[in-house]
Scaffold this motif. Structure first.
Motif, PDB file in Angstrom:
ATOM      1  N   ASP A  61     -26.382   5.211  -0.785  1.00 12.58           N
ATOM      2  CA  ASP A  61     -24.970   5.913  -0.872  1.00 12.58           C
ATOM      3  C   ASP A  61     -24.711   7.365  -1.680  1.00 12.58           C
ATOM      4  O   ASP A  61     -23.824   7.537  -2.323  1.00 12.58           O
ATOM      5  CB  ASP A  61     -23.770   4.922  -1.251  1.00 12.58           C
ATOM      6  N   ASP A 201     -15.563   5.351 -10.813  1.00 11.33           N
ATOM      7  CA  ASP A 201     -15.436   5.173  -9.492  1.00 11.33           C
ATOM      8  C   ASP A 201     -15.081   3.832  -9.255  1.00 11.33           C
ATOM      9  O   ASP A 201     -14.885   3.053  -9.880  1.00 11.33           O
ATOM     10  CB  ASP A 201     -16.969   4.978  -8.890  1.00 11.33           C
ATOM     11  N   GLU A 264     -10.638   6.560 -10.279  1.00 10.02           N
ATOM     12  CA  GLU A 264     -10.473   6.753  -8.769  1.00 10.02           C
ATOM     13  C   GLU A 264      -9.889   5.535  -8.273  1.00 10.02           C
ATOM     14  O   GLU A 264     -10.325   4.354  -8.541  1.00 10.02           O
ATOM     15  CB  GLU A 264     -11.813   6.786  -8.344  1.00 10.02           C
ATOM     16  N   HIS A 325     -14.974  14.530  -2.218  1.00 11.30           N
ATOM     17  CA  HIS A 325     -16.048  14.263  -1.259  1.00 11.30           C
ATOM     18  C   HIS A 325     -16.088  13.004  -0.334  1.00 11.30           C
ATOM     19  O   HIS A 325     -16.803  12.496   0.392  1.00 11.30           O
ATOM     20  CB  HIS A 325     -17.341  13.971  -2.321  1.00 11.30           C
ATOM     21  N   ASP A 326     -14.849  12.356  -0.503  1.00 11.35           N
ATOM     22  CA  ASP A 326     -14.556  11.285   0.733  1.00 11.35           C
ATOM     23  C   ASP A 326     -13.587  11.591   1.577  1.00 11.35           C
ATOM     24  O   ASP A 326     -13.177  10.734   2.261  1.00 11.35           O
ATOM     25  CB  ASP A 326     -14.096  10.073  -0.333  1.00 11.35           C
TER      26      ASP A 326
HETATM   27  C1  GLC Z   1     -16.102   5.806  -4.357  1.00  6.63           C
HETATM   28  C2  GLC Z   1     -16.918   7.186  -4.154  1.00  6.63           C
HETATM   29  C3  GLC Z   1     -17.559   7.075  -2.734  1.00  6.63           C
HETATM   30  C4  GLC Z   1     -18.314   5.879  -2.557  1.00  6.63           C
HETATM   31  C5  GLC Z   1     -17.846   4.627  -3.209  1.00  6.63           C
HETATM   32  C6  GLC Z   1     -18.567   3.515  -3.267  1.00  6.63           C
HETATM   33  O1  GLC Z   1     -15.135   5.843  -3.427  1.00  6.63           O
HETATM   34  O2  GLC Z   1     -15.927   8.251  -4.116  1.00  6.63           O
HETATM   35  O3  GLC Z   1     -18.131   8.206  -2.321  1.00  6.63           O
HETATM   36  O4  GLC Z   1     -19.147   5.606  -1.336  1.00  6.63           O
HETATM   37  O5  GLC Z   1     -17.052   4.666  -4.203  1.00  6.63           O
HETATM   38  O6  GLC Z   1     -19.497   3.674  -4.616  1.00  6.63           O
END
Ligand code: GLC
Length: 524
Positions: A61, A201, A264, A325-326
């Motif tokens: 990932d 995260d 986040e 980035h998502d």
């Molecule tokens: C968060 C990150 C994302 C990632 C996910 C799992 O949402 O921003 O890019 O895939 O966590 O770690």
């Protein structure tokens, strides 16, 4: 502006390290590349960089699967180069924030390798292992955010482990005190190296229901949505015990002075606010993602701003995010003209703005041919719009150079060609120049940083609000429509407009013209 903390005064710039600047021709951005571009970031006027994960990782990932929390992946550089980057940034007056990924590790992290080695390994309980259901299937109905069941069968030890994301990303067991201590050590490892804070995260997912109850069905689910939307996340997100963990992270940071903890968290406003902590002892800034998928209409945005502001607990500091980035890039969501309006909005609302690299030059979502798709979210659930490669394409530095000046090699994702820093930096009417002027305006006008926000309203396509501090009063007016419109004022002077030639012009008493797609800041 001394009594505000640096992260309340500052502007954060998010760097997706694979895509910012490559220095060794392998087609993937790296730490020396970032170091070489710090001057660009200070000239832009940002105060801090948040760098998405740079730790050793199998990259299932793209770094959000961490195999060692206390080192740097060789793709990005070395620990010594990281230290040089931090020191260099600090000399330039820039803060450095890291991405802390505590919810899950890589399945290749030594902790998980031990955990899966036997049922009685001391690390077994560091992850979420459960017996099969009586029929041999998964222990409950929990689903992965990357598609399918969240439970992966382990033949060797005869149990399932839980992964909220990929099966290569097993979730840690945050109810285990040893896990908490180990992750606290990780924070200290980086704080000891001088980092200024963390973006945490998926903070709202850390703790799961102790009884592993089935999630209830989601009555609002519509076919075509990601699979996990079939269920309400009642027992897999936002559990009450999470707040105690946030508090203890915050307490660790406090031992190191003025550090920032950003979470986040994708939750509705009321639930988001609880992450500030009942006594302001939680996250400093639970990320406010309201603008990421809001309908781009003046009335809707006005309502959203009012709802967010009125839900803020006393003493809580607001923040705003326009891209990451998502999610699809802002210029693709609302178009190039409105991306200029959005820049004014982001940098004049009350609270800390976070800017996503490339948005300052209006980068759009890249076109990714099927054989170039890299994002596991797209590869696992093709065609339902979950792919994140388009917003992760390399920074477009210089249109006259191959690969936009990003790399001398083969870029890991295709590089867009529509625009570049080079073509915008000397053009006073470019989006980049607008961002620089806005950041300059923030620095020179206390009302934009510490002022109150009031009179948030919409008339037709025009959104207006005021920022006030001492005897300074600023009116912000944004035309979110495609037609010319008007804004009323009692006189004043335009400090900044997205329209060339309007700065310094007076505002009339009464009705003033606001061109289609124009946004302005005026002293009134
Ligand atoms: C968060 C990150 C994302 C990632 C996910 C799992 O949402 O921003 O890019 O895939 O966590 O770690």
């Amino acid at each position: 502006m001394s009594e505000l903390k640096w992260w309340q005064r500052g502007v954060i710039y998010q760097i997706y390290p694979r895509s910012f600047q490559d220095s060794n021709g392998d087609g993937i951005g790296d730490l020396p590349g970032i170091a070489a571009r710090l001057g660009y970031i200070t000239a832009l006027g940002a105060d801090a960089v948040w760098i998405s994960p740079i730790y050793p990782s199998p990259m299932a990932d793209f770094g959000y699967d961490v195999a060692n929390y206390c080192d740097i992946d060789p793709i990005f550089g070395t620990l010594a180069e990281f230290q040089q980057l931090v020191d260099h940034a600090h000399r330039l007056g820039l803060k450095v924030l890291l991405d802390f990924v505590p919810n899950h590790t890589s399945d290749q992290h030594p902790w998980f390798e031990l955990s899966r080695s036997s049922r009685d390994n001391p690390k077994r309980d560091w992850y979420l292992w459960r017996d099969p259901a009586p029929d041999g299937g998964p222990p409950n109905n929990w689903m992965s955010r990357m598609g399918g069941s969240a439970w992966e069968w382990d033949e060797a030890t005869g149990q399932y482990y839980y992964h909220a994301f990929l099966r290569e990303q097993p979730d840690l067991n945050w109810r285990n005190p040893q896990v908490r201590r180990a992750m606290d050590d990780v924070l200290r490892f980086w704080l000891d190296r001088g980092v200024d804070g963390f973006r945490v995260d998926v903070l709202w997912l850390l703790i799961k229901d102790a009884q592993f109850r089935d999630n209830p069905p989601n009555p609002a689910y519509r076919p075509g949505e990601p699979g996990h939307h079939r269920l309400l996340q009642t027992y897999t997100e936002d559990q009450p015990e999470v707040h105690e963990i946030v508090r203890s992270m915050r307490a660790t940071l406090s031992e190191y002075g003025e550090k920032v903890l950003i979470g986040e968290i994708y939750l509705p406003i009321a639930r988001l606010m609880t992450y500030y902590g009942p006594n302001g002892d939680g996250a400093d800034m639970p990320f406010n993602f309201q603008l990421l998928n809001a309908a781009w209409r003046a009335g809707d945005i006005a309502r959203l701003i009012r709802d967010y502001n009125s839900a803020l607990p006393e003493h809580a500091w607001p923040n705003w995010v326009l891209g990451n980035h998502d999610n699809p890039r802002v210029a693709s969501r609302i178009g190039a003209d409105q991306a200029r309006v959005a820049a004014v909005l982001l940098l004049t609302l009350r609270g800390t703005p976070t800017l996503y690299y490339g948005d300052e030059i209006g980068m759009t979502d890249g076109h990714i041919p099927p054989d170039a798709i890299r994002d596991p979210a797209e590869l696992r659930q093709p065609g339902i719009g979950q792919g994140r490669d388009p917003e992760r394409t390399p920074m477009q530095w210089d249109g006259s150079l191959p690969n936009g000046g990003f790399t001398t090699g083969q870029p890991w994702l295709p590089v867009g060609t529509a625009t570049s820093v080079r073509t915008q930096e000397d053009d006073a009417s470019s989006l980049l120049s607008l961002y620089r002027r806005l950041l300059e305006l923030r620095r020179s006008h206390a009302a934009l940083v510490r002022g109150t926000i009031a009179n948030v309203g919409a008339e037709g396509d025009v959104l207006t609000y005021e920022r006030c501090h001492d005897d300074e009063r600023l009116l912000i007016a944004l035309n979110m429509g495609r037609e010319d419109a008007t804004v009323s004022a009692h006189g004043g002077v335009v400090l900044l407009s997205t329209l060339a030639g309007r700065d310094g012009q007076p505002l009339r008493e009464g009705v003033n013209r606001l061109s289609a797609g124009e946004a302005l800041v005026a002293a009134v």
